[in-house]
Design a protein around this motif. Sequence first.
Motif, PDB file in Angstrom:
ATOM      1  N   CYS A 199      -9.271  -5.172   6.990  1.00 16.46           N
ATOM      2  CA  CYS A 199     -10.141  -5.996   7.833  1.00 16.46           C
ATOM      3  C   CYS A 199      -9.749  -5.904   9.304  1.00 16.46           C
ATOM      4  O   CYS A 199     -10.590  -5.983  10.198  1.00 16.46           O
ATOM      5  CB  CYS A 199     -10.118  -7.445   7.357  1.00 16.46           C
ATOM      6  SG  CYS A 199      -8.476  -8.112   7.056  1.00 16.46           S
ATOM      7  N   CYS A 234      -5.555 -12.002  -1.823  1.00 18.22           N
ATOM      8  CA  CYS A 234      -5.585 -11.064  -0.690  1.00 18.22           C
ATOM      9  C   CYS A 234      -4.446 -10.059  -0.849  1.00 18.22           C
ATOM     10  O   CYS A 234      -3.310 -10.435  -1.110  1.00 18.22           O
ATOM     11  CB  CYS A 234      -5.441 -11.839   0.620  1.00 18.22           C
ATOM     12  SG  CYS A 234      -5.150 -10.765   2.026  1.00 18.22           S
ATOM     13  N   LEU A 235      -4.754  -8.779  -0.661  1.00 17.16           N
ATOM     14  CA  LEU A 235      -3.758  -7.710  -0.820  1.00 17.16           C
ATOM     15  C   LEU A 235      -2.873  -7.537   0.418  1.00 17.16           C
ATOM     16  O   LEU A 235      -1.912  -6.780   0.392  1.00 17.16           O
ATOM     17  CB  LEU A 235      -4.482  -6.379  -1.053  1.00 17.16           C
ATOM     18  CG  LEU A 235      -5.326  -6.269  -2.319  1.00 17.16           C
ATOM     19  CD1 LEU A 235      -6.653  -5.591  -2.015  1.00 17.16           C
ATOM     20  CD2 LEU A 235      -4.576  -5.527  -3.396  1.00 17.16           C
ATOM     21  N   THR A 236      -3.225  -8.216   1.500  1.00 17.00           N
ATOM     22  CA  THR A 236      -2.602  -7.986   2.821  1.00 17.00           C
ATOM     23  C   THR A 236      -2.695  -6.495   3.174  1.00 17.00           C
ATOM     24  O   THR A 236      -1.790  -5.923   3.794  1.00 17.00           O
ATOM     25  CB  THR A 236      -1.140  -8.483   2.884  1.00 17.00           C
ATOM     26  OG1 THR A 236      -0.988  -9.613   2.038  1.00 17.00           O
ATOM     27  CG2 THR A 236      -0.765  -8.880   4.304  1.00 17.00           C
ATOM     28  N   CYS A 237      -3.819  -5.882   2.796  1.00 11.08           N
ATOM     29  CA  CYS A 237      -3.998  -4.443   3.080  1.00 11.08           C
ATOM     30  C   CYS A 237      -4.347  -4.202   4.543  1.00 11.08           C
ATOM     31  O   CYS A 237      -4.184  -3.101   5.057  1.00 11.08           O
ATOM     32  CB  CYS A 237      -5.089  -3.880   2.180  1.00 11.08           C
ATOM     33  SG  CYS A 237      -6.752  -4.517   2.529  1.00 11.08           S
ATOM     34  N   ARG A 238      -4.868  -5.215   5.207  1.00 16.59           N
ATOM     35  CA  ARG A 238      -5.217  -5.194   6.633  1.00 16.59           C
ATOM     36  C   ARG A 238      -6.351  -4.223   6.978  1.00 16.59           C
ATOM     37  O   ARG A 238      -6.504  -3.836   8.129  1.00 16.59           O
ATOM     38  CB  ARG A 238      -3.965  -4.945   7.484  1.00 16.59           C
ATOM     39  CG  ARG A 238      -2.978  -6.097   7.349  1.00 16.59           C
ATOM     40  CD  ARG A 238      -1.613  -5.812   7.920  1.00 16.59           C
ATOM     41  NE  ARG A 238      -1.634  -5.577   9.346  1.00 16.59           N
ATOM     42  CZ  ARG A 238      -0.568  -5.244  10.065  1.00 16.59           C
ATOM     43  NH1 ARG A 238       0.606  -5.128   9.489  1.00 16.59           N
ATOM     44  NH2 ARG A 238      -0.672  -5.035  11.354  1.00 16.59           N
ATOM     45  N   CYS A 276     -13.451  -5.130   2.848  1.00 13.91           N
ATOM     46  CA  CYS A 276     -12.432  -5.913   2.140  1.00 13.91           C
ATOM     47  C   CYS A 276     -12.514  -5.610   0.636  1.00 13.91           C
ATOM     48  O   CYS A 276     -13.534  -5.879   0.006  1.00 13.91           O
ATOM     49  CB  CYS A 276     -12.637  -7.402   2.394  1.00 13.91           C
ATOM     50  SG  CYS A 276     -11.557  -8.422   1.365  1.00 13.91           S
ATOM     51  N   PRO A 277     -11.455  -5.067   0.047  1.00 20.61           N
ATOM     52  CA  PRO A 277     -11.508  -4.703  -1.364  1.00 20.61           C
ATOM     53  C   PRO A 277     -11.775  -5.897  -2.293  1.00 20.61           C
ATOM     54  O   PRO A 277     -12.506  -5.766  -3.269  1.00 20.61           O
ATOM     55  CB  PRO A 277     -10.130  -4.119  -1.654  1.00 20.61           C
ATOM     56  CG  PRO A 277      -9.518  -3.835  -0.337  1.00 20.61           C
ATOM     57  CD  PRO A 277     -10.165  -4.735   0.663  1.00 20.61           C
ATOM     58  N   THR A 278     -11.198  -7.053  -1.997  1.00 27.22           N
ATOM     59  CA  THR A 278     -11.395  -8.178  -2.927  1.00 27.22           C
ATOM     60  C   THR A 278     -12.801  -8.742  -2.801  1.00 27.22           C
ATOM     61  O   THR A 278     -13.374  -9.210  -3.786  1.00 27.22           O
ATOM     62  CB  THR A 278     -10.349  -9.297  -2.709  1.00 27.22           C
ATOM     63  OG1 THR A 278     -10.403  -9.717  -1.340  1.00 27.22           O
ATOM     64  CG2 THR A 278      -8.957  -8.814  -3.042  1.00 27.22           C
ATOM     65  N   PRO A 315     -12.119 -11.669   4.212  1.00 24.57           N
ATOM     66  CA  PRO A 315     -11.290 -12.045   5.367  1.00 24.57           C
ATOM     67  C   PRO A 315     -11.842 -13.271   6.089  1.00 24.57           C
ATOM     68  O   PRO A 315     -11.091 -14.197   6.408  1.00 24.57           O
ATOM     69  CB  PRO A 315     -11.348 -10.821   6.275  1.00 24.57           C
ATOM     70  CG  PRO A 315     -11.907  -9.714   5.445  1.00 24.57           C
ATOM     71  CD  PRO A 315     -12.633 -10.299   4.292  1.00 24.57           C
ATOM     72  N   TYR A 340      -5.419 -10.395  11.385  1.00 20.21           N
ATOM     73  CA  TYR A 340      -5.517 -11.170  10.144  1.00 20.21           C
ATOM     74  C   TYR A 340      -4.162 -11.260   9.426  1.00 20.21           C
ATOM     75  O   TYR A 340      -3.808 -12.310   8.895  1.00 20.21           O
ATOM     76  CB  TYR A 340      -6.575 -10.538   9.207  1.00 20.21           C
ATOM     77  CG  TYR A 340      -6.508 -11.155   7.839  1.00 20.21           C
ATOM     78  CD1 TYR A 340      -7.189 -12.339   7.558  1.00 20.21           C
ATOM     79  CD2 TYR A 340      -5.705 -10.597   6.848  1.00 20.21           C
ATOM     80  CE1 TYR A 340      -7.072 -12.941   6.316  1.00 20.21           C
ATOM     81  CE2 TYR A 340      -5.588 -11.201   5.614  1.00 20.21           C
ATOM     82  CZ  TYR A 340      -6.270 -12.366   5.356  1.00 20.21           C
ATOM     83  OH  TYR A 340      -6.137 -12.968   4.130  1.00 20.21           O
ATOM     84  N   ARG A 345     -11.150 -16.382   4.106  1.00 21.54           N
ATOM     85  CA  ARG A 345      -9.721 -16.749   4.110  1.00 21.54           C
ATOM     86  C   ARG A 345      -9.303 -17.278   5.483  1.00 21.54           C
ATOM     87  O   ARG A 345      -8.484 -18.192   5.577  1.00 21.54           O
ATOM     88  CB  ARG A 345      -8.880 -15.532   3.712  1.00 21.54           C
ATOM     89  CG  ARG A 345      -9.068 -15.164   2.257  1.00 21.54           C
ATOM     90  CD  ARG A 345      -8.242 -13.969   1.847  1.00 21.54           C
ATOM     91  NE  ARG A 345      -8.423 -13.705   0.438  1.00 21.54           N
ATOM     92  CZ  ARG A 345      -8.849 -12.532  -0.063  1.00 21.54           C
ATOM     93  NH1 ARG A 345      -9.106 -11.519   0.737  1.00 21.54           N
ATOM     94  NH2 ARG A 345      -8.988 -12.387  -1.374  1.00 21.54           N
TER      95      ARG A 345
HETATM   96  S1  SF4 Z   1      -6.037  -7.983   4.105  1.00 19.02           S
HETATM   97 FE1  SF4 Z   1      -8.139  -8.318   4.735  1.00 19.02          FE
HETATM   98  S2  SF4 Z   1      -9.290  -6.625   3.808  1.00 19.02           S
HETATM   99 FE2  SF4 Z   1      -7.316  -6.719   2.732  1.00 19.02          FE
HETATM  100  S3  SF4 Z   1      -7.716  -8.013   0.927  1.00 19.02           S
HETATM  101 FE3  SF4 Z   1      -6.920  -9.349   2.563  1.00 19.02          FE
HETATM  102  S4  SF4 Z   1      -8.748 -10.155   3.580  1.00 19.02           S
HETATM  103 FE4  SF4 Z   1      -9.397  -8.362   2.376  1.00 19.02          FE
END
Ligand code: SF4
Length: 398
Positions: free
Chosen positions: A81, A75-79, A35-37, A48, A91, A51
Amino acid sequence: MQTELAGFVRDTPQGREADAILRKCVHCGFCLATCPTYQLLGDELDSPRGRIYLIKQALEGAPVTASTRLHLDRCLTCRSCETTCPSGVQYGRLADIGRAVVEERVARGPWEGAKRAVLAFALPRRALFASLLRLGRMFRFLFPGLVPAPAPAAGAWPAPRHARRMLALAGCVQPALAPRINAAAARLLDRSGISLLEAPEAGCCGALRFHLNFQEQGRDDMRALIDVWWPYVQRGEVEAIVMTASGCGATVKEYGHLLAHDAAYRDKAARISDMTKDLGEVVQPVAGTGKGRVAFHSPCTLQHGQQIRGNIESLLAQSGYELTPVPDAHLCCGSAGTYSILQPELSGQLRERKLAALQGGQPAAIATANIGCLTHLGAAAEVPVRHWIELLEEALQR
Ligand code: SF4
Ligand code: SF4
């Protein structure tokens, strides 16, 4: 994970979906490492797992605060995770449900609310965005690094001449920022016997407003786009819908899910999703050698959202480009739709890390597959950042 959802959400479609997702999470924490954050902030609530816990509490009726919203906003919603999770926790879908609930219960301050409303209004409107960009470019010297430089002209779009036809999405910001991308895709597909068309009335795919938490307005954009595309599908004129921006592709491929509870649109939405392909899934490589060193940045919406990995790298390599190594390629560059505007500090740190990883192999250019990443990285990179389709076309011309 045991759950006891509150009455306000328990028997709704969103509540049932969230409950099923929450129950899959076994708290193992494998997702934290990617997870980047969490890597930047080191706070469990910016991971993740943290959250997921915050969303569970909100759905169980516990008080939610501005702090809950902040951790979800970060959260970037980068997925990333989702790709890591051994239990298949979706997620991204849970985050959409949780964010809608938290947004309703915790009001934003006037400045924050206005910023989001302006972005939700201006970005999906192609003509308005193009005018604002032209204006910004006139005063570019006042905002160094903020307004992208003018991009090369689109060039000719081949007239439709083949029996095989596909639809492309022009999108909202891409035509003004990088008009050459779709035209290059049309020229390359034309060489392989496919005519690419754009529906002139097609607008934004809905991702921008949906992810700014204007979820119903985002769904309106999706319905409007389906209405424009549907006659082409119904007449059997096109065999696929091609996405040149992986962010739009990830969203359109989920229309079937996002409109599943809309009786008037669910079947059409599912059909549109089934027909949607990333450009890398339909383009053929161009034979060539010695085209130069390139670092490929795979957008999160491609590798995590659409679970497509390696095929664009392979197209570039087969077309004669030497791909340089990119450490931590699974991590987000910090663009993430409007994240770079709303969370500039975190976004800037992620971009710095990403550019160090991409430029470490001394490439002559960086290639990517999404207009957001391209613009965000291009504002600070030491080498040109291009859409990979432009590099494939250049390989042909040299
Ligand atoms: S989508 Fe998942 S990995 Fe990406 S920032 Fe949010 S919690 Fe972290
Ligand atoms: S990896 Fe999956 S199951 Fe484990 S804590 Fe993260 S989301 Fe839950």
